[in-house]
Design an enzyme around this catalytic site. Sequence first.
Site, PDB file in Angstrom:
ATOM      1  N   GLY A  87       0.775  -1.213   0.142  1.00  0.00           N
ATOM      2  CA  GLY A  87       0.008  -0.123   0.019  1.00  0.00           C
ATOM      3  C   GLY A  87       0.853   1.146   0.001  1.00  0.00           C
ATOM      4  O   GLY A  87       2.188   1.155   0.002  1.00  0.00           O
ATOM      5  N   GLY A  89       2.945   3.362   1.577  1.00  0.00           N
ATOM      6  CA  GLY A  89       3.494   3.551   2.804  1.00  0.00           C
ATOM      7  C   GLY A  89       4.066   4.871   2.739  1.00  0.00           C
ATOM      8  O   GLY A  89       4.476   5.341   4.025  1.00  0.00           O
ATOM      9  N   ARG A  90       4.520   5.725   2.047  1.00  0.00           N
ATOM     10  CA  ARG A  90       4.879   6.917   1.951  1.00  0.00           C
ATOM     11  C   ARG A  90       4.329   8.014   0.824  1.00  0.00           C
ATOM     12  O   ARG A  90       5.006   8.742   0.728  1.00  0.00           O
ATOM     13  CB  ARG A  90       6.460   6.725   1.929  1.00  0.00           C
ATOM     14  CG  ARG A  90       6.940   6.290   0.715  1.00  0.00           C
ATOM     15  CD  ARG A  90       8.210   6.207   0.453  1.00  0.00           C
ATOM     16  NE  ARG A  90       8.446   5.126  -0.603  1.00  0.00           N
ATOM     17  CZ  ARG A  90       9.458   4.945  -1.414  1.00  0.00           C
ATOM     18  NH1 ARG A  90      10.778   5.854  -1.264  1.00  0.00           N
ATOM     19  NH2 ARG A  90       9.800   4.138  -2.327  1.00  0.00           N
ATOM     20  N   ASP A 122       9.387   4.887   7.664  1.00  0.00           N
ATOM     21  CA  ASP A 122       9.460   6.371   8.161  1.00  0.00           C
ATOM     22  C   ASP A 122       8.220   7.006   7.209  1.00  0.00           C
ATOM     23  O   ASP A 122       7.751   8.239   7.894  1.00  0.00           O
ATOM     24  CB  ASP A 122      10.553   7.096   8.371  1.00  0.00           C
ATOM     25  CG  ASP A 122      11.286   7.359   7.221  1.00  0.00           C
ATOM     26  OD1 ASP A 122      10.727   6.859   5.900  1.00  0.00           O
ATOM     27  OD2 ASP A 122      12.489   7.846   7.156  1.00  0.00           O
ATOM     28  N   GLY A 123       8.187   6.783   6.137  1.00  0.00           N
ATOM     29  CA  GLY A 123       6.819   7.527   5.218  1.00  0.00           C
ATOM     30  C   GLY A 123       7.637   8.399   4.576  1.00  0.00           C
ATOM     31  O   GLY A 123       6.920   9.305   3.939  1.00  0.00           O
ATOM     32  N   ARG A 174       4.053  13.474  -7.864  1.00  0.00           N
ATOM     33  CA  ARG A 174       3.732  12.601  -9.013  1.00  0.00           C
ATOM     34  C   ARG A 174       2.343  12.529  -9.590  1.00  0.00           C
ATOM     35  O   ARG A 174       1.374  12.619  -9.077  1.00  0.00           O
ATOM     36  CB  ARG A 174       4.232  11.008  -8.625  1.00  0.00           C
ATOM     37  CG  ARG A 174       3.976   9.909  -9.573  1.00  0.00           C
ATOM     38  CD  ARG A 174       4.621   8.795  -9.262  1.00  0.00           C
ATOM     39  NE  ARG A 174       3.946   7.933  -8.193  1.00  0.00           N
ATOM     40  CZ  ARG A 174       4.516   6.821  -7.651  1.00  0.00           C
ATOM     41  NH1 ARG A 174       5.771   6.334  -7.931  1.00  0.00           N
ATOM     42  NH2 ARG A 174       3.898   6.044  -6.796  1.00  0.00           N
ATOM     43  N   ARG A 181      -2.484  -0.707 -10.001  1.00  0.00           N
ATOM     44  CA  ARG A 181      -1.502  -1.614 -10.380  1.00  0.00           C
ATOM     45  C   ARG A 181      -1.977  -3.134 -10.298  1.00  0.00           C
ATOM     46  O   ARG A 181      -3.343  -3.300  -9.800  1.00  0.00           O
ATOM     47  CB  ARG A 181      -0.388  -1.628  -9.226  1.00  0.00           C
ATOM     48  CG  ARG A 181      -0.075  -0.292  -8.589  1.00  0.00           C
ATOM     49  CD  ARG A 181       0.042  -0.043  -7.135  1.00  0.00           C
ATOM     50  NE  ARG A 181       0.263   1.240  -6.563  1.00  0.00           N
ATOM     51  CZ  ARG A 181       1.380   1.660  -6.534  1.00  0.00           C
ATOM     52  NH1 ARG A 181       2.635   1.292  -6.666  1.00  0.00           N
ATOM     53  NH2 ARG A 181       1.576   3.123  -6.294  1.00  0.00           N
ATOM     54  N   ASP A 246       3.417  -4.978  -7.808  1.00  0.00           N
ATOM     55  CA  ASP A 246       2.793  -3.768  -7.407  1.00  0.00           C
ATOM     56  C   ASP A 246       3.587  -2.509  -7.810  1.00  0.00           C
ATOM     57  O   ASP A 246       3.139  -1.340  -7.755  1.00  0.00           O
ATOM     58  CB  ASP A 246       3.057  -3.659  -5.862  1.00  0.00           C
ATOM     59  CG  ASP A 246       4.633  -3.736  -5.530  1.00  0.00           C
ATOM     60  OD1 ASP A 246       5.241  -4.839  -5.636  1.00  0.00           O
ATOM     61  OD2 ASP A 246       5.274  -2.830  -4.694  1.00  0.00           O
ATOM     62  N   ASP A 256       7.325   3.923 -10.797  1.00  0.00           N
ATOM     63  CA  ASP A 256       8.429   3.683  -9.819  1.00  0.00           C
ATOM     64  C   ASP A 256       9.771   3.478 -10.152  1.00  0.00           C
ATOM     65  O   ASP A 256      10.414   2.533 -10.763  1.00  0.00           O
ATOM     66  CB  ASP A 256       7.941   2.091  -9.171  1.00  0.00           C
ATOM     67  CG  ASP A 256       8.907   1.940  -7.750  1.00  0.00           C
ATOM     68  OD1 ASP A 256       9.813   2.484  -7.553  1.00  0.00           O
ATOM     69  OD2 ASP A 256       8.142   1.566  -6.656  1.00  0.00           O
TER      70      ASP A 256
HETATM   71  P1  AMP Z   1       8.615   0.353  -3.501  1.00  0.00           P
HETATM   72  O1  AMP Z   1      10.010  -0.361  -3.277  1.00  0.00           O
HETATM   73  O2  AMP Z   1       8.821   1.784  -3.591  1.00  0.00           O
HETATM   74  O3  AMP Z   1       7.917  -0.443  -4.493  1.00  0.00           O
HETATM   75  O4  AMP Z   1       7.726   0.040  -2.107  1.00  0.00           O
HETATM   76  C1  AMP Z   1       7.475  -1.048  -1.678  1.00  0.00           C
HETATM   77  C2  AMP Z   1       6.540  -1.096  -0.360  1.00  0.00           C
HETATM   78  O5  AMP Z   1       7.229  -0.254   0.702  1.00  0.00           O
HETATM   79  C3  AMP Z   1       5.184  -0.199  -0.629  1.00  0.00           C
HETATM   80  O6  AMP Z   1       4.317  -0.474  -0.010  1.00  0.00           O
HETATM   81  C4  AMP Z   1       5.855   1.301  -0.234  1.00  0.00           C
HETATM   82  O7  AMP Z   1       4.880   2.197   0.251  1.00  0.00           O
HETATM   83  C5  AMP Z   1       6.566   0.967   1.014  1.00  0.00           C
HETATM   84  N1  AMP Z   1       7.730   1.885   1.319  1.00  0.00           N
HETATM   85  C6  AMP Z   1       8.644   2.069   0.842  1.00  0.00           C
HETATM   86  N2  AMP Z   1       9.393   3.053   1.326  1.00  0.00           N
HETATM   87  C7  AMP Z   1       8.802   3.494   2.563  1.00  0.00           C
HETATM   88  C8  AMP Z   1       9.132   4.355   3.460  1.00  0.00           C
HETATM   89  N3  AMP Z   1      10.051   5.283   3.406  1.00  0.00           N
HETATM   90  N4  AMP Z   1       8.265   4.433   4.412  1.00  0.00           N
HETATM   91  C9  AMP Z   1       7.172   3.495   4.608  1.00  0.00           C
HETATM   92  N5  AMP Z   1       6.935   2.734   3.574  1.00  0.00           N
HETATM   93  C10 AMP Z   1       7.729   2.601   2.472  1.00  0.00           C
HETATM   94 MG    MG Z   2       6.443   0.827  -5.480  1.00  0.00          MG
END
Ligand code: AMP
Ligand code: MG
Length: 481
Positions: A87, A89-90, A122-123, A174, A181, A246, A256
């Site tokens: 989901g 997350g940030r 940390d979002g 963005r 997705r 995703d 991404d």
């Molecule tokens: P990604 O590698 O960018 O596709 O992210 C994979 C998952 O990790 C997704 O659910 C993102 O929302 C979560 N995520 C990545 N970086 C962070 C972050 N700094 N804080 C919280 N969630 C994160």
């Molecule tokens: Mg992603």
Amino acid sequence: MTAHFPFDNSYARLPVRFFTEQPPVPVSRPGLVAVNRPLADELGITLPEDPQEIAAIFAGNALPPGAAPLAQVYAGHQFGGWVPQLGDGRAILLGEVVNRTGTRRDIQLKGAGRTPYSRMGDGRAWLGPVLREYVVSEAMHALGIPTTRALAAVTTGEIVLREGRALPGAIITRVAASHIRIGTFQFFAAHKDVAALDALTRHTIARHYPEADGPLGLLRAVIGAQAHLIAAWMGVGFIHGVMNTDNVSIAGETIDYGPCAFMDAYAADKVFSSIDQFGRYAYANQPNVAVWNLAQLATALLPLMPDREAAVKTFTEEINAFPERFNAAWHRTLARKLGLTAQREGDVALAFDLLAIMERGQADFTRTFRALSLPNPGTAGAGFRQRDVFPPWFDRWQARLAQDGRSAAARRAAMQAVNPAFIPRNHRIEQVIDAAVAGDFAPFRRLTRILATPYADQPEHAAYQNGPAPEEEVTRTFCGT
Ligand code: AMP
Ligand code: MG
């Protein structure tokens, strides 16, 4: 002037199990790094004049009227392993804008604070990945490849910790056709929530593929979009690096920009991502991974089909048609890169043989095709370490061009329109990030400007066409987390 965003938030009108309402977490000191005014105009967005007011909006400190901020839920396969809940997350979706011509686009702040889907994160985001995404996504757009866009970048005035380093926090805005997705479908399929799956399918068809008839039509359309997209990536030497389900947009946009990279010297098995140990997402493996990903989408859509057995059969046929659809797009791309007007027998071999000698001769992918597009195309041979491999291929190509009967000037113009002079090279992106962390954003602005017209020669920026010097070479890239 106050901000005006022409919001119409259709995703927020879906049932609440699609997302969690969540405002961005305000930051201490928003600072404007970049705002993409032509894109804002295109989207029908009016922004204040004051950079501080603009920064406050894109930092999430000041919500534009009509925003309905939320974090979307999804799931996905990461490197082939199932993750039942992911989901935003940030990332926070502020809402969707619809411009004068009816184009609908998501406006999302990435790095906007914790959400219920943050898990251990940390979002937040740091400046490096934010600038990387800004530069590369805008370059992709200028190259003519479907992609999310960058509307703004701001610094937060806060520190983000990554691998023991204290780094400047930042947020990118963005813009996407949507953030739906393959993993969004997988989430509801895994929960056996057929009503949600049905609502999502209808929403997606209405939004992206209005001509598609039901789940089968949607699957077919997404397969076509992926075939087109991956052929386009490979045509510019792009390696996405993290094609998890995703990170596959249903709309067929590149999304991404974590560990992505453009290759310099051509190598079919090229990998940059530090976590891609087995080359799952290597350059030439991208079409194979797409098949795998699309099969996950097909599986997720199955619960919508009344006759499961019959659906498995038709869905399988659709998936099996991917290689043919991809190859059609890829071979067309290669023919255009070689300046061929028609596709004849032997053309594919001619193109593949060039790739093979480029690999043996460690020739730069972008520079080789660009050199072939200019007067004196024979100079392309200078980029090969093994000089003797190029002339025989060049003679074959010349003979093949003669069959098309197009003037050299017309061929060159057509080739220059598909073979870029400039790509966002890794070492340039690294230089931009290093300078920005030290407080100098001029290299970022310069690179963004050069990459806005990648098919123009721009002799004053000739150095930006070059691959890295040995000491500048970037061999590894990292996810932006
Ligand atoms: P990604 O590698 O960018 O596709 O992210 C994979 C998952 O990790 C997704 O659910 C993102 O929302 C979560 N995520 C990545 N970086 C962070 C972050 N700094 N804080 C919280 N969630 C994160
Ligand atoms: Mg992603």
